[in-house]
Design a protein around this motif. Structure first.
Motif, PDB file in Angstrom:
ATOM      1  N   LEU A  36      18.210 122.840  14.721  1.00 20.17           N
ATOM      2  CA  LEU A  36      16.986 123.474  15.211  1.00 20.17           C
ATOM      3  C   LEU A  36      15.764 123.012  14.417  1.00 20.17           C
ATOM      4  O   LEU A  36      14.699 122.782  14.991  1.00 20.17           O
ATOM      5  CB  LEU A  36      17.113 124.991  15.159  1.00 20.17           C
ATOM      6  CG  LEU A  36      18.038 125.612  16.202  1.00 20.17           C
ATOM      7  CD1 LEU A  36      18.328 127.062  15.873  1.00 20.17           C
ATOM      8  CD2 LEU A  36      17.439 125.481  17.591  1.00 20.17           C
ATOM      9  N   ARG A  37      15.906 122.866  13.100  1.00 19.56           N
ATOM     10  CA  ARG A  37      14.784 122.383  12.286  1.00 19.56           C
ATOM     11  C   ARG A  37      14.413 120.948  12.654  1.00 19.56           C
ATOM     12  O   ARG A  37      13.235 120.609  12.705  1.00 19.56           O
ATOM     13  CB  ARG A  37      15.117 122.482  10.807  1.00 19.56           C
ATOM     14  CG  ARG A  37      15.116 123.903  10.319  1.00 19.56           C
ATOM     15  CD  ARG A  37      15.079 123.977   8.813  1.00 19.56           C
ATOM     16  NE  ARG A  37      15.236 125.334   8.346  1.00 19.56           N
ATOM     17  CZ  ARG A  37      14.299 126.270   8.390  1.00 19.56           C
ATOM     18  NH1 ARG A  37      13.124 125.997   8.891  1.00 19.56           N
ATOM     19  NH2 ARG A  37      14.527 127.488   7.942  1.00 19.56           N
ATOM     20  N   GLU A  38      15.420 120.108  12.913  1.00 20.93           N
ATOM     21  CA  GLU A  38      15.152 118.732  13.327  1.00 20.93           C
ATOM     22  C   GLU A  38      14.443 118.704  14.681  1.00 20.93           C
ATOM     23  O   GLU A  38      13.512 117.913  14.883  1.00 20.93           O
ATOM     24  CB  GLU A  38      16.448 117.930  13.378  1.00 20.93           C
ATOM     25  CG  GLU A  38      17.013 117.626  12.002  1.00 20.93           C
ATOM     26  CD  GLU A  38      18.384 116.975  12.042  1.00 20.93           C
ATOM     27  OE1 GLU A  38      18.898 116.706  13.151  1.00 20.93           O
ATOM     28  OE2 GLU A  38      18.939 116.744  10.964  1.00 20.93           O
ATOM     29  N   GLU A  39      14.878 119.547  15.596  1.00 20.47           N
ATOM     30  CA  GLU A  39      14.229 119.627  16.910  1.00 20.47           C
ATOM     31  C   GLU A  39      12.791 120.107  16.760  1.00 20.47           C
ATOM     32  O   GLU A  39      11.885 119.608  17.445  1.00 20.47           O
ATOM     33  CB  GLU A  39      15.002 120.563  17.837  1.00 20.47           C
ATOM     34  CG  GLU A  39      16.328 120.014  18.290  1.00 20.47           C
ATOM     35  CD  GLU A  39      17.129 121.014  19.118  1.00 20.47           C
ATOM     36  OE1 GLU A  39      16.579 122.081  19.498  1.00 20.47           O
ATOM     37  OE2 GLU A  39      18.307 120.740  19.379  1.00 20.47           O
ATOM     38  N   ALA A  40      12.563 121.071  15.884  1.00 20.42           N
ATOM     39  CA  ALA A  40      11.214 121.617  15.682  1.00 20.42           C
ATOM     40  C   ALA A  40      10.272 120.558  15.111  1.00 20.42           C
ATOM     41  O   ALA A  40       9.081 120.545  15.449  1.00 20.42           O
ATOM     42  CB  ALA A  40      11.270 122.831  14.771  1.00 20.42           C
ATOM     43  N   LYS A  41      10.783 119.675  14.264  1.00 20.50           N
ATOM     44  CA  LYS A  41       9.943 118.619  13.673  1.00 20.50           C
ATOM     45  C   LYS A  41       9.341 117.703  14.734  1.00 20.50           C
ATOM     46  O   LYS A  41       8.241 117.192  14.551  1.00 20.50           O
ATOM     47  CB  LYS A  41      10.756 117.767  12.697  1.00 20.50           C
ATOM     48  CG  LYS A  41      11.009 118.412  11.375  1.00 20.50           C
ATOM     49  CD  LYS A  41      11.791 117.460  10.468  1.00 20.50           C
ATOM     50  CE  LYS A  41      12.171 118.130   9.175  1.00 20.50           C
ATOM     51  NZ  LYS A  41      12.978 117.235   8.312  1.00 20.50           N
ATOM     52  N   SER A  42      10.075 117.501  15.820  1.00 23.11           N
ATOM     53  CA  SER A  42       9.597 116.580  16.858  1.00 23.11           C
ATOM     54  C   SER A  42       8.629 117.243  17.840  1.00 23.11           C
ATOM     55  O   SER A  42       8.069 116.560  18.696  1.00 23.11           O
ATOM     56  CB  SER A  42      10.782 116.002  17.627  1.00 23.11           C
ATOM     57  OG  SER A  42      11.423 117.011  18.374  1.00 23.11           O
ATOM     58  N   LEU A  43       8.426 118.540  17.709  1.00 27.42           N
ATOM     59  CA  LEU A  43       7.547 119.260  18.633  1.00 27.42           C
ATOM     60  C   LEU A  43       6.156 119.447  18.029  1.00 27.42           C
ATOM     61  O   LEU A  43       6.011 119.592  16.813  1.00 27.42           O
ATOM     62  CB  LEU A  43       8.139 120.636  18.947  1.00 27.42           C
ATOM     63  CG  LEU A  43       9.454 120.647  19.711  1.00 27.42           C
ATOM     64  CD1 LEU A  43      10.006 122.070  19.767  1.00 27.42           C
ATOM     65  CD2 LEU A  43       9.268 120.094  21.110  1.00 27.42           C
ATOM     66  N   PRO A  44       5.135 119.474  18.881  1.00 32.54           N
ATOM     67  CA  PRO A  44       3.792 119.784  18.380  1.00 32.54           C
ATOM     68  C   PRO A  44       3.704 121.263  18.025  1.00 32.54           C
ATOM     69  O   PRO A  44       4.519 122.074  18.494  1.00 32.54           O
ATOM     70  CB  PRO A  44       2.892 119.448  19.580  1.00 32.54           C
ATOM     71  CG  PRO A  44       3.763 119.620  20.772  1.00 32.54           C
ATOM     72  CD  PRO A  44       5.152 119.236  20.325  1.00 32.54           C
TER      73      PRO A  44
END
Length: 78
Positions: A36-44
């Motif tokens: 989830l943290r990795e996914e959040a990094k790619s989001l604005p």
């Protein structure tokens, strides 16, 4: 990760499916939090990113609580 699928009823009728976990709950929650943290990094910045970070925090907290509950020094409830 699941090792295999079993049924409680040998004939398979109305059977309840059970799964044997290979990883501990703590390990699974840590992996979920990391993903989830990795996914959040790619989001604005925004609501979707905040939601993923919140869920990651919840997974980490759940992992810590589970670890604490399983600790040998935890007193039994009266």
């Amino acid at each position: 990760m699941l090792s295999r699928l079993r049924t409680n009823n040998p004939k398979g009728l109305g059977a309840t499916l059970t799964f044997k976990q290979i990883q501990s709950l703590e390990e699974r929650l840590a992996e979920i939090a990391k993903r989830l943290r990795e996914e959040a990094k790619s989001l604005p910045p925004g609501m979707e990113r905040q939601e993923k970070l919140r869920k990651a925090w919840q997974a980490e907290t759940g992992s810590h609580v589970s670890e604490w509950l399983r600790s040998p020094g935890l007193p039994l409830p009266e």
